[in-house]
Write a protein that holds these residues in place. Structure first.
Motif: not given
Ligand SMILES: Cc1cc2nc3c(=O)[nH]c(=O)nc-3n(C[C@H](O)[C@H](O)[C@H](O)COP(=O)(O)OP(=O)(O)OC[C@H]3O[C@@H](n4cnc5c(N)ncnc54)[C@H](O)[C@@H]3O)c2cc1C
Ligand code: SF4
Length: 652
Positions: A254-261
């Motif tokens: 249950s993720l609130f953010t899933c960001e990639m760089m």
């Protein structure tokens, strides 16, 4: 005033380009016509309804300002762009903006309950949810609003048309979808297909980029504030492929953010004075980092969730390091990610990370395959693509690095976009997930959704705006993406001789060109930092670092004068810059306006001499000394409002 403008535009065969903070990435707010900037005066938060969790605002309210206002109510507006400290609700509605939180809270379209607008005939309309019965009543109205309901019904009612829309638009499971007008969201309703969902024309206006109506009031659905306790796992990977493979298993939590760089973004932050310190959590030299955020009210629950996510990632064997960040340090890490797009402007020289294919979205399950094919394509073009994204939503901001001053790169600009459009279509994706079509992508809409659906979009435009008063050339009838570019390819760029040394940015002109328009200089004092005090005082775009950089670039490039600095327009935009150097460290592109202003003043005054005001300041101590010989007279002159007022006026 806006009604007056609509009448004026109709009578004078011109157009209106609605605008708030102007941070759009696809050229939504550029074009011919009158730019109607509502960011200074349409800033009211009109009504909060705690019980129903709604708020009514004017379009010029800044997203983060709104959330600061809502915090005491325990509520917030979910969509969270990287520009949230200066972008405004009117623009977020215009672009159907999204951001880091969409996997939990949805996109702007999911939050807009009601829009009060001015239509192209100057009449007012309020669009909100209507049942089938209310829809029929609306169709009876003897007004442009009634005409809109009638004609939309006519166009969208046939079953064959609805099938054609479902087939042509991006896959239903892609929740970030900004391809053309959202007619697909209208047909899945009680009125058209007998579902329980009520029809709301505000959903269609959301993402319409100011081309259908002028918004004056927006009612938003709010969410309770997210749980306070947070953990972020910054998973490190040796390759972009491994990073993307980890998205699907991670998203089962249950993720609130899933960001990639990726490494390119991370490397940009090495030289940024401001963001260097935010790199504290980076271990080794990762090719990509996935930032996974969990939240819970109870600490034990949060720790359980964290352990479960770490187990999933460890079992997958994809990540090589899993540093865990807590509360405040999460913000520092997220700031680094937020700075991503802006920091790309730090690439010194003419090659830049160019926005054209930076906003594609596919289903999360398709992401890894899509990126594999994408990378192969980029390799063919000899491109080192920059990967930066909302991975959990299937969206990556991929930017080719091109020199648009060169003809062959302008050709690549188009060719790469065409090839990527074909690839996105193959995966049933959306060419724009959240940034919108604007000037860059609009010409591809027809290819993406098919000729018949595109014709429908044209009809929608004509129903709302038959005279094309609102923001023409966006979404519908857009000129080609490579027409009207800032540079004429092959043109010899002027060499500007300066007194000061600007060699670190390859000259003052290239220094000014570093401004990529991200508008960080428009953030208000409440957002922290210094940049830009003159804009904070006047709230006029012309007093931003961005406006100054744009004006310098324009005149230094296109002036016919021998002394290209000799323009009163430049004097006007630079006048209020107080040379505080806030921008040197806070601007993601490190635009150093104080240095440019010093050079400008030297060059401008070489031709025009210095102003009486500057001389008065320069010789201030001498004048004061002189005045000490006649204290009674000078005190009388300066304490009398009439005489002191006259002196101030004369001295400017
Ligand atoms: C560095 C950077 C990072 C970004 N990151 C994200 C991100 O994470 N997620 C995301 O979704 N976007 C992102 N964006 C894009 C952009 O910031 C958003 O689209 C933002 O919501 C635009 O808001 P704005 O106030 O700047 O709107 P503007 O650019 O001023 O306007 C946007 C559109 O709305 C229309 N409009 C404005 N006011 C009205 C009105 N009153 N009536 C009718 N139409 C109106 C305009 O005509 C235009 O078409 C990013 C941009 C930059 C530069
Ligand atoms: S130096 Fe000038 S442009 Fe830069 S932040 Fe200060 S006042 Fe604004």
């Amino acid at each position: 005033d806006v009604k007056e403008l609509i009448r004026f535009a109709a009578a004078n065969n011109t157009s209106l380009i609605p605008r708030t903070a102007g941070t759009s990435l696809a050229g939504q707010c550029v074009g011919e016509g009158i730019v109607v900037d509502v960011s200074k005066y349409f800033t009211g938060i009109l009504e909060v309804n705690e019980e129903e969790r709604t708020v009514k605002v004017q379009p010029g309210v800044i997203r983060d300002d709104l959330n600061r206002f809502l915090e005491p109510y325990g509520l917030f507006f979910g969509p969270n762009t990287s520009t949230s400290n200066r972008c405004m609700i009117g623009g977020m509605v215009g672009n159907n903006s999204s951001g880091t939180t969409s996997i939990k809270y949805g996109v702007t379209r999911d939050k807009v309950l009601e829009l009060k607008v001015l239509l192209s005939d100057g009449s007012e309309a309020v669009f909100s949810e209507v049942s089938s019965e209310e829809f029929r009543d609306k169709m009876q109205l003897d007004s442009m609003e009634g005409e809109i309901y009638r004609k939309l019904y006519e166009e969208l009612k046939p079953e064959s048309v609805q099938e054609q829309i479902t087939d042509g638009f991006p896959k239903a499971e892609i929740h970030r979808r900004n391809t053309g007008y959202a007619i697909d969201s209208l047909i899945d309703t009680e009125v058209f297909s007998g579902t329980s969902k009520k029809l709301n024309i505000a959903e269609l206006l959301c993402g319409s980029e100011g081309t259908l109506a002028f918004t004056t009031e927006i009612t938003l659905r709010l969410d309770p504030l997210p749980p306070k306790n947070a953990v972020m796992i910054a998973a490190h990977f040796e390759s972009v492929e491994k990073c993307l493979q980890a998205v699907v298993p991670a998203m089962r939590h249950s993720l609130f953010t899933c960001e990639m760089m990726d490494k390119v973004i991370l490397d940009c932050t090495k030289n940024s004075i401001k963001y260097r310190e935010n790199r504290f959590f980076i271990e080794g030299d990762p090719a990509a980092i996935l930032m996974l955020e969990l939240r819970a009210e109870e600490e034990t629950e949060l720790l359980d969730q964290t352990a479960a996510l770490i187990k999933t990632l460890t079992d997958s064997g994809l990540a090589y390091a899993l540093p865990v960040l807590r509360n405040d340090t999460i913000d520092l890490a997220l700031e680094l990610r937020k700075a991503g797009l802006g920091l790309l402007g730090n690439i010194v020289g003419d090659r830049k990370a160019v926005a054209c294919i930076e906003d594609t979205a596919v289903a999360v399950e398709d992401l890894a395959d899509y990126i594999n094919e994408f990378s192969a394509l980029m390799k063919e073009y000899g491109q080192d693509a920059v990967y930066y994204a909302h991975a959990g939503a299937g969206e990556l901001h991929l930017r080719p690095i091109l020199n648009l001053k060169k003809e062959e790169d302008v050709r690549l600009f188009r060719k790469i976009t065409e090839d990527v459009a074909a690839l996105v279509k193959k995966y049933g994706g959306s060419m724009s997930g959240e940034h919108g079509d604007g000037r860059v992508r609009a010409e591809f809409i027809e290819f993406m959704i098919g000729a018949e659906n595109y014709l429908l979009l044209k009809k929608v435009k004509n129903i709302f705006d038959p005279e094309h008063i609102f923001n023409p050339g966006k979404i519908i009838d857009a000129p080609p993406m490579d027409e009207d570019l800032r540079y004429r390819p092959g043109r010899k760029e002027p060499e500007i001789e300066t007194l000061m040394d600007f060699s670190d940015s390859l000259g003052i002109l290239r220094g000014a060109e570093n401004c990529n328009g991200s508008g960080d200089c428009r953030k208000p004092a409440e957002a922290g930092g210094t940049m830009c005090p003159s804009y904070r005082a006047t709230r006029n775009e012309k007093d931003t670092t961005r406006a100054r950089a744009n004006a310098l670039r324009e005149f230094l490039t296109n002036s016919n004068k021998e002394n290209r600095f000799d323009h009163h327009e430049l004097k006007e935009v630079l006048e209020l810059c107080i040379s505080c150097k806030g921008c040197k460290s806070e601007c993601p592109s490190n635009v150093d306006m104080a240095a440019y202003k010093a050079e400008f003043q030297y060059q401008y005054q070489k031709k025009n001499g210095s102003s009486l005001r500057s001389k008065a300041f320069a010789f201030n101590t001498r004048f004061n000394k002189l005045a000490t010989h006649f204290p009674n007279v000078s005190n009388a002159v300066f304490s009398n409002s009439l005489s002191s007022g006259m002196i101030k006026k004369v001295l400017g």
